[in-house]
Design a protein around this motif. Structure first.
Motif, PDB file in Angstrom:
ATOM      1  N   ILE A 198       0.842  -1.199   0.000  1.00  0.00           N
ATOM      2  CA  ILE A 198       0.000   0.000   0.000  1.00  0.00           C
ATOM      3  C   ILE A 198       0.874   1.243   0.000  1.00  0.00           C
ATOM      4  CG2 ILE A 198      -1.799   1.272   1.226  1.00  0.00           C
ATOM      5  CD1 ILE A 198      -2.629  -1.416   2.471  1.00  0.00           C
ATOM      6  N   ALA A 199       0.650   2.122  -0.974  1.00  0.00           N
ATOM      7  CA  ALA A 199       1.378   3.385  -1.016  1.00  0.00           C
ATOM      8  C   ALA A 199       0.841   4.299   0.075  1.00  0.00           C
ATOM      9  CB  ALA A 199       1.208   4.046  -2.379  1.00  0.00           C
ATOM     10  N   GLY A 200       1.703   5.180   0.570  1.00  0.00           N
ATOM     11  CA  GLY A 200       1.294   6.135   1.585  1.00  0.00           C
ATOM     12  C   GLY A 200       1.337   7.547   1.060  1.00  0.00           C
ATOM     13  N   TYR A 201       1.346   8.504   1.964  1.00  0.00           N
ATOM     14  CA  TYR A 201       1.354   9.918   1.587  1.00  0.00           C
ATOM     15  C   TYR A 201       2.655  10.295   0.874  1.00  0.00           C
ATOM     16  CZ  TYR A 201       0.847  14.968   1.966  1.00  0.00           C
ATOM     17  OH  TYR A 201       0.744  16.307   1.673  1.00  0.00           O
ATOM     18  N   VAL A 202       3.758   9.652   1.284  1.00  0.00           N
ATOM     19  CA  VAL A 202       5.060   9.936   0.677  1.00  0.00           C
ATOM     20  C   VAL A 202       5.388   8.926  -0.415  1.00  0.00           C
ATOM     21  CG1 VAL A 202       7.541  10.152   1.094  1.00  0.00           C
ATOM     22  CG2 VAL A 202       5.902  11.007   2.788  1.00  0.00           C
ATOM     23  N   ALA A 203       5.105   7.638  -0.145  1.00  0.00           N
ATOM     24  CA  ALA A 203       5.448   6.588  -1.119  1.00  0.00           C
ATOM     25  C   ALA A 203       4.590   6.728  -2.372  1.00  0.00           C
ATOM     26  CB  ALA A 203       5.230   5.213  -0.502  1.00  0.00           C
ATOM     27  N   ARG A 204       5.240   6.855  -3.527  1.00  0.00           N
ATOM     28  CA  ARG A 204       4.501   7.020  -4.775  1.00  0.00           C
ATOM     29  C   ARG A 204       4.964   6.023  -5.838  1.00  0.00           C
ATOM     30  NH1 ARG A 204       1.342  11.868  -4.691  1.00  0.00           N
ATOM     31  NH2 ARG A 204       1.118  12.334  -2.475  1.00  0.00           N
ATOM     32  N   ARG A 205       5.659   5.000  -5.421  1.00  0.00           N
ATOM     33  CA  ARG A 205       6.103   3.993  -6.396  1.00  0.00           C
ATOM     34  C   ARG A 205       6.110   2.619  -5.755  1.00  0.00           C
ATOM     35  NH1 ARG A 205       8.192   2.520 -11.030  1.00  0.00           N
ATOM     36  NH2 ARG A 205      10.066   1.245 -11.192  1.00  0.00           N
TER      37      ARG A 205
END
Length: 217
Positions: A154-161
């Protein structure tokens, strides 16, 4: 220190940016340039630290469910898993900070029966709805104990990849890598209701090493 292959693009951008800012700082700030260069050097070092690949001895597992990532257990609850299982399951969620190793590993051994990428939102990773509304992947493995185990990056607020390398039909080996997430995120694992849970909320996990549950044969 060995670096993950997903680091290449990020390190090129970070290196070029560091060199450019360092040059400008030395040229324009002269004696004051260290005020910029020191924190910048720390950030540059953290990029290398983020993409580290630790050496770990991965054992064979049959009934054990292995921590899929390094992080902190933030949720253990009974939920309705609607994408694959279409029934109730025990959800174990592990949150990863930007300082954790971000290699994603199979939680169980068996055969990959399903994989899908879902575009979505970028809610903070610990938000309960991030499991169904955020950008994410879903993978299902038919385990050696003949259970269907579902897990999600699951991507988060910062993780975009989010990257996942597995294909349907692949042999999954508990503790071995199947993907990677950049810069903070979460992994959810959905287990049968009769699974013996061996972790608790707040526990720190080491991916590929720690046993978080045990399934019935």
């Amino acid at each position: 220190m060995k670096l993950h292959k997903e680091s290449r693009g990020t390190l090129i951008v970070a290196s070029v940016s560091f060199a450019l800012i360092a040059f400008l700082a030395v040229y324009f700030l002269e004696g004051w340039s260290l005020l910029v260069l020191l924190p910048l050097l720390v950030l540059y070092g953290l990029v290398f630290w983020f993409f580290r690949v630790p050496e770990r001895e991965i054992l064979e597992h049959h009934e054990n469910v292995i921590a899929p990532v390094d992080g902190k257990v933030v949720m253990i609850k009974k939920v309705y898993e609607e994408e694959i299982l279409k029934s109730e399951a025990i959800q174990v969620s592990i949150f990863m900070s930007p300082l954790n190793v971000h290699i994603c590993r199979y939680p169980v051994s068996g055969q990959v029966t399903y994989k899908k990428y879902h575009p979505g939102k970028y809610l903070v990773a610990w938000h309960e709805k991030s499991s169904t509304e955020n950008e994410r992947t879903t993978v299902a493995v038919q385990s050696r104990t003949d259970h269907t185990v579902v897990f999600r990056q699951i991507a988060g607020y910062v993780a975009r990849r989010i990257v996942f390398y597995c294909k349907e039909g692949d042999q999954a080996k508990a503790g071995h890598e199947f993907g990677f997430i950049k810069f903070g995120s979460r992994m959810d694992v959905f287990l049968p209701l009769d699974t013996e849970i061996l972790c608790k909320i707040g526990d720190k996990t080491k991916g590929g090493i720690d046993i978080i549950a045990k399934m019935q044969s």
